[in-house]
Design an enzyme around this catalytic site. Structure first.
Site, PDB file in Angstrom:
ATOM      1  N   GLY A 125      -5.264 -10.080   8.213  1.00  9.93           N
ATOM      2  CA  GLY A 125      -6.088  -8.998   7.711  1.00  9.93           C
ATOM      3  C   GLY A 125      -7.082  -8.468   8.728  1.00  9.93           C
ATOM      4  O   GLY A 125      -7.335  -9.071   9.781  1.00  9.93           O
ATOM      5  N   HIS A 126      -7.682  -7.324   8.387  1.00 10.76           N
ATOM      6  CA  HIS A 126      -8.594  -6.621   9.279  1.00 10.76           C
ATOM      7  C   HIS A 126      -9.785  -7.488   9.694  1.00 10.76           C
ATOM      8  O   HIS A 126     -10.323  -8.254   8.904  1.00 10.76           O
ATOM      9  CB  HIS A 126      -9.105  -5.341   8.621  1.00 10.76           C
ATOM     10  CG  HIS A 126      -9.876  -5.573   7.356  1.00 10.76           C
ATOM     11  ND1 HIS A 126      -9.293  -5.613   6.119  1.00 10.76           N
ATOM     12  CD2 HIS A 126     -11.192  -5.798   7.153  1.00 10.76           C
ATOM     13  CE1 HIS A 126     -10.219  -5.842   5.208  1.00 10.76           C
ATOM     14  NE2 HIS A 126     -11.379  -5.960   5.805  1.00 10.76           N
ATOM     15  N   ASN A 127     -10.138  -7.362  10.973  1.00 11.91           N
ATOM     16  CA  ASN A 127     -11.292  -8.050  11.558  1.00 11.91           C
ATOM     17  C   ASN A 127     -11.166  -9.571  11.609  1.00 11.91           C
ATOM     18  O   ASN A 127     -12.145 -10.265  11.892  1.00 11.91           O
ATOM     19  CB  ASN A 127     -12.597  -7.672  10.855  1.00 11.91           C
ATOM     20  CG  ASN A 127     -13.017  -6.250  11.151  1.00 11.91           C
ATOM     21  OD1 ASN A 127     -12.851  -5.369  10.310  1.00 11.91           O
ATOM     22  ND2 ASN A 127     -13.529  -6.002  12.338  1.00 11.91           N
TER      23      ASN A 127
END
Length: 330
Positions: free
Chosen positions: A243-245
């Site tokens: 997932g993002h980040n």
């Protein structure tokens, strides 16, 4: 077809010969299916019992094996049969798919893109504006690399992969078929009027280190503000979601169907078992292991092994499972 003599196999794995065999070796094979002319592997004692019925000519064996190879067959003793197997598979690896021309005439390459020496780009691939590709990069057919992406030397990208804009890829990476790098992260919030969902745009990117391998159909989403990061040497199996980040340290392993929610942090050498799920904003510190199918909802200390759903210390979880089994019997 490649083939090797017994002496050549010994040289490849740097092992100790037991017995003798004059057969030419034309392929490696697992012990139950091996035939004359095959080399097989016995990595520990539980596989030694299969040798009596095996038709293999040669076996790469672990240091403490008790059985003998038998007449006309040979063992090659090594410290680590799995690592020796890797060397044998390297030796027998077939040639990669053939490129009739280094740059296929149907490839679309923006005039601002820069290609290093020795690059190969397959049919119907797309290379966008201001893309920089290092030396000896191989891009197989039907790959898309979007604007402002940087790809390091010797990286191999298999068909169907999409690398979105602004991604930064290191050298000696391997991306298998249909990998998605840099798609939007998953972010929505209810609208003020309560009638729908507001999309949270993700304007960051993905940064991938050197010698990273990503399995088929895996997805690495770009950061909301900054970067989703995979450190040097990470190995990602098929069907993995990052997932993002999220930030992965060096040499992390994620097995198939596992997933990280947004803003997860993995230290160096973390191992995530198959189908494990990691909650957003969780940190799993260096050297920790997450068992297959586990659900991690809080931070994990360095070096600890956690299992279960929700995940907790493996020894504690085993006690719980034993107690439940005893309770079921009463």
């Amino acid at each position: 077809m490649k083939s090797f003599s017994l002496e050549e196999i010994i040289a490849i794995v740097n092992g100790e010969l037991i017995g003798n065999c004059k057969d030419l070796i034309f392929a490696p094979e697992q012990i139950e299916n091996a035939v004359k002319g095959n080399v097989t592997f016995i990595g520990n004692s539980k596989y030694a019992r299969f040798w009596e019925k095996s038709k293999a000519s040669i076996a790469i064996v672990y240091d403490g094996i008790k059985v003998l190879p038998g007449e006309g067959k040979a063992f090659i003793k090594v410290k680590n049969a799995d690592l020796a197997m890797a060397l044998i598979l390297d030796a027998f690896e077939p040639e990669p798919p053939y490129f009739e021309s280094d740059i296929h005439p149907t490839a679309v390459i923006d005039k601002t893109a820069k290609l290093g020496n020795g690059c190969k780009i397959g049919a119907n691939s797309y290379i966008g504006k201001n893309v920089i590709i290092g030396e000896n990069v191989i891009i197989y057919p039907n790959v898309s690399v979007f604007d402002d992406t940087i790809i390091g030397n010797e990286t191999v990208i298999w068909s169907g992969t999409v690398i979105r804009e602004r991604s930064k890829i290191g050298s000696h990476c391997i991306f298998h078929s249909n990998v998605s790098i840099g798609a939007d992260g998953f972010g929505y919030r209810p609208s003020n009027d309560g009638r729908g969902l507001v999309k949270i745009k993700h304007i960051g990117n993905v940064v991938i280190g050197n010698a990273v391998e990503v399995g088929a159909n895996s997805c690495i989403d770009r950061g909301k503000f900054s970067s989703t990061v995979l450190g040097d040497g990470c190995k990602i199996d098929n069907l993995v979601q990052i997932g993002h980040n999220s930030v992965l340290g060096r040499c992390c392993i994620m097995a198939g169907n596992s997933g990280l929610a947004g803003s997860v942090t993995l230290g160096d050498g973390v191992i995530i078992g198959g189908s494990a799920s990691i909650k957003d904003h969780v940190t799993i510190h260096s050297g920790a292991k997450v068992g297959a199918g586990s659900g991690v909802i809080s931070d994990v200390e360095a070096g600890k092994t956690v299992v279960g759903y929700p995940a907790c210390d493996s020894r504690e979880k085993m006690k719980q499972w034993v107690a439940l089994r005893k309770l079921a019997r009463n």
